[in-house]
Design a protein around this motif. Sequence first.
Motif, PDB file in Angstrom:
ATOM      1  N   VAL A 233       0.835  -1.201   0.000  1.00 56.72           N
ATOM      2  CA  VAL A 233       0.000   0.000   0.000  1.00 56.72           C
ATOM      3  C   VAL A 233       0.871   1.252   0.000  1.00 56.72           C
ATOM      4  CG1 VAL A 233      -1.736   1.313   1.283  1.00 56.72           C
ATOM      5  CG2 VAL A 233      -1.934  -1.173   1.113  1.00 56.72           C
ATOM      6  N   HIS A 234       1.925   1.256   0.803  1.00 56.18           N
ATOM      7  CA  HIS A 234       2.837   2.396   0.820  1.00 56.18           C
ATOM      8  C   HIS A 234       3.475   2.611  -0.560  1.00 56.18           C
ATOM      9  CE1 HIS A 234       2.577   3.350   5.020  1.00 56.18           C
ATOM     10  NE2 HIS A 234       3.007   2.157   5.417  1.00 56.18           N
ATOM     11  N   LYS A 235       3.904   1.538  -1.189  1.00 54.12           N
ATOM     12  CA  LYS A 235       4.540   1.662  -2.503  1.00 54.12           C
ATOM     13  C   LYS A 235       3.531   2.080  -3.575  1.00 54.12           C
ATOM     14  CE  LYS A 235       8.619  -1.330  -2.118  1.00 54.12           C
ATOM     15  NZ  LYS A 235       8.798  -1.331  -0.684  1.00 54.12           N
ATOM     16  N   TYR A 236       2.277   1.681  -3.416  1.00 61.03           N
ATOM     17  CA  TYR A 236       1.242   2.048  -4.379  1.00 61.03           C
ATOM     18  C   TYR A 236       1.084   3.569  -4.458  1.00 61.03           C
ATOM     19  CZ  TYR A 236      -3.367   2.364  -6.555  1.00 61.03           C
ATOM     20  OH  TYR A 236      -4.427   2.683  -7.387  1.00 61.03           O
ATOM     21  N   ARG A 237       1.402   4.262  -3.383  1.00 63.74           N
ATOM     22  CA  ARG A 237       1.263   5.714  -3.332  1.00 63.74           C
ATOM     23  C   ARG A 237       2.509   6.445  -3.836  1.00 63.74           C
ATOM     24  NH1 ARG A 237      -1.352   5.391   2.780  1.00 63.74           N
ATOM     25  NH2 ARG A 237      -3.367   4.523   2.113  1.00 63.74           N
ATOM     26  N   SER A 238       3.416   5.721  -4.450  1.00 68.09           N
ATOM     27  CA  SER A 238       4.671   6.305  -4.931  1.00 68.09           C
ATOM     28  C   SER A 238       4.736   6.228  -6.453  1.00 68.09           C
ATOM     29  CB  SER A 238       5.856   5.550  -4.331  1.00 68.09           C
ATOM     30  OG  SER A 238       7.052   5.875  -5.001  1.00 68.09           O
ATOM     31  N   ASP A 239       4.997   7.375  -7.079  1.00 65.02           N
ATOM     32  CA  ASP A 239       5.151   7.387  -8.536  1.00 65.02           C
ATOM     33  C   ASP A 239       6.395   6.622  -8.968  1.00 65.02           C
ATOM     34  OD1 ASP A 239       2.873   8.915  -8.808  1.00 65.02           O
ATOM     35  OD2 ASP A 239       3.951  10.833  -8.806  1.00 65.02           O
ATOM     36  N   LEU A 240       7.455   6.676  -8.150  1.00 65.35           N
ATOM     37  CA  LEU A 240       8.684   5.981  -8.527  1.00 65.35           C
ATOM     38  C   LEU A 240       8.482   4.471  -8.558  1.00 65.35           C
ATOM     39  CD1 LEU A 240      11.477   7.969  -6.632  1.00 65.35           C
ATOM     40  CD2 LEU A 240      10.955   7.988  -9.075  1.00 65.35           C
ATOM     41  N   TRP A 241       7.750   3.933  -7.593  1.00 68.30           N
ATOM     42  CA  TRP A 241       7.509   2.497  -7.567  1.00 68.30           C
ATOM     43  C   TRP A 241       6.533   2.079  -8.658  1.00 68.30           C
ATOM     44  CZ3 TRP A 241      10.294  -1.164  -5.499  1.00 68.30           C
ATOM     45  CH2 TRP A 241      11.118  -0.865  -4.399  1.00 68.30           C
ATOM     46  N   MET A 242       5.431   2.787  -8.782  1.00 74.53           N
ATOM     47  CA  MET A 242       4.431   2.392  -9.767  1.00 74.53           C
ATOM     48  C   MET A 242       4.911   2.677 -11.189  1.00 74.53           C
ATOM     49  SD  MET A 242       2.460   1.063  -7.689  1.00 74.53           S
ATOM     50  CE  MET A 242       1.270   0.484  -8.893  1.00 74.53           C
TER      51      MET A 242
END
Length: 569
Positions: A233-242
């Motif tokens: 969930v934390h990574k889902y909120r990151s443009d770099l990860w997604m």
Amino acid sequence: MARNLSTASVRSRLSAVVRRLSAAVAARVSVDPRALAAFRIGLGALLIADLLLRSRSLTAFYTDYGVLPRRAFFSDYSTSYSLHALSGEPWAIASLFAVAGGVALALLVGYRTRLATVVSWLLLFSLHARNPMVLNSGDGLLRMLLFWSAFLPLGARWSVDAVRRADRGADAAADAAPTADPVGGPASGDGGGPASGDGGGPSTPGPSEPAVASVATMAILVQILVMYLTNAVHKYRSDLWMGGEAVAYVMRADQFTYHLGNHLAEFSGLLRAFTLLWVALLFASPLLLLLTGTPRAVLASLFAGMHLGMAVSIRVGLFPVIVVVGLIPFFQTPVWDALDRAVAGLNRSTRLARWRARLESLARAVRSLAASLPRPTASRRLDGLRSEGLAAGIARGRARFSAVVPTVFLVLILLSSAGSVGYAEVPDPAADALDAVDMQQSWQMFAPDPIHTTRWYVASGTLEDGTERDVFRDSTVDFDRPARAETTYRTARWRKYLKKVSAADNENHRSYLANYLCTDWNRTHETDVETVTIYRLYERIHPYNGTVEAANEFELIEYDCSGEFVQDA
């Protein structure tokens, strides 16, 4: 009559549904005793490795001569309690490390397993409380795994406890038998009975012993799942990860990378694929609990492989290995049966077989020595404490305790993890209970956005003779970007510590660090240092074209070594 039949039919169908659901849940939360044994061995080895790694900075992190002396600890962490804060002397902390290592070894071999697990958790809890500034996510996960392990039968297989139970069973059988064959009977210890260590006793692997399904086994599995889902969930909120760029940026931040990671930064396409694959795996993590048997083992192996790849690419301490050990309970009975068949098929003349024979011979010698020692007679025992009624009452109380406590804390960690991503609000009593045992769930590893700048620190010290030295690295003062930033940190824990020191809400710790650098330098060098100025420097490089996107330096503190203990940053 028809109405009665209809009611009975509904009840029967409901009962059948409940039974099927119960069986389905049990199949998914069950853990093979051999998996628990391997998990126990992994935990013991991790605790020993963790102590050895921490011992490199024992004085700096855990004594009155380090970065958090007890006067600072009691001032900043007045609500924390730590056995390691009873003394600030290195010898006292080293003694506690030695005790913890001995208990961890007992856990590894399975001696007094439950007691060793509880004591290991308490000592680890105390150690973590002594200096929270050096903790990372791996420390929290290891502490959680130990907590749940206290409610699991970790010593049922491949343990000293299992051998002792087998011996007691063999002794009881020998006492009950009217006669014993002196040549081939069970009492000889050389036949196929449990006492031989080579038969079907608890110490020998085999598919006959059923898997364990309980609230505690559910909790140990859910703990890993909660970590993955919260991080997803934390990574889902990151443009770099997604967007697939996160790992490429991490590989440019070379204070983290080492070994294989030092060579991956140029393969941007591969790193993009790894980023997207890891995000996909995180969101697929519920399948770790929904699948069973071989499909679950394949998925768990994929997760373990990714973590082992991290272990040889980025310097994050023991975290990847801790997660791999945490994944062991996901491997169910078919996997362990296959391993048993593979081991059984090995040629008995191999080196493995010879070592096994030596260990079995040593185990028989130890058992013989133990049997020759005097034991208290029945007349010296408290007969009341041996009564069946009291024993049954203790067993019932232990069973209830082992069910209620994991259930309560399982609910609490689910609430905490949901709260950490904004999906729930944890009531104050629940938050207090989680804080008391340090079980708050966050799991923001490299999220929402990963570290994507190279960071290093310079501690410029002005000596009495007017010269300047970097008193942290004992070198000339150099503000240029180092060829490898990871070489500027003494250990991965020092990197974590320095990152926390530079945070805005840790200004006091900058004084603690500067004071330590002053005293440590003056204790080990002939020319004293008078002032220390600590800088944090960083540089961000574009992951694809290698150009510098940003660079800067920030003065954390200028410290007078002869001044007050705490000075304005």
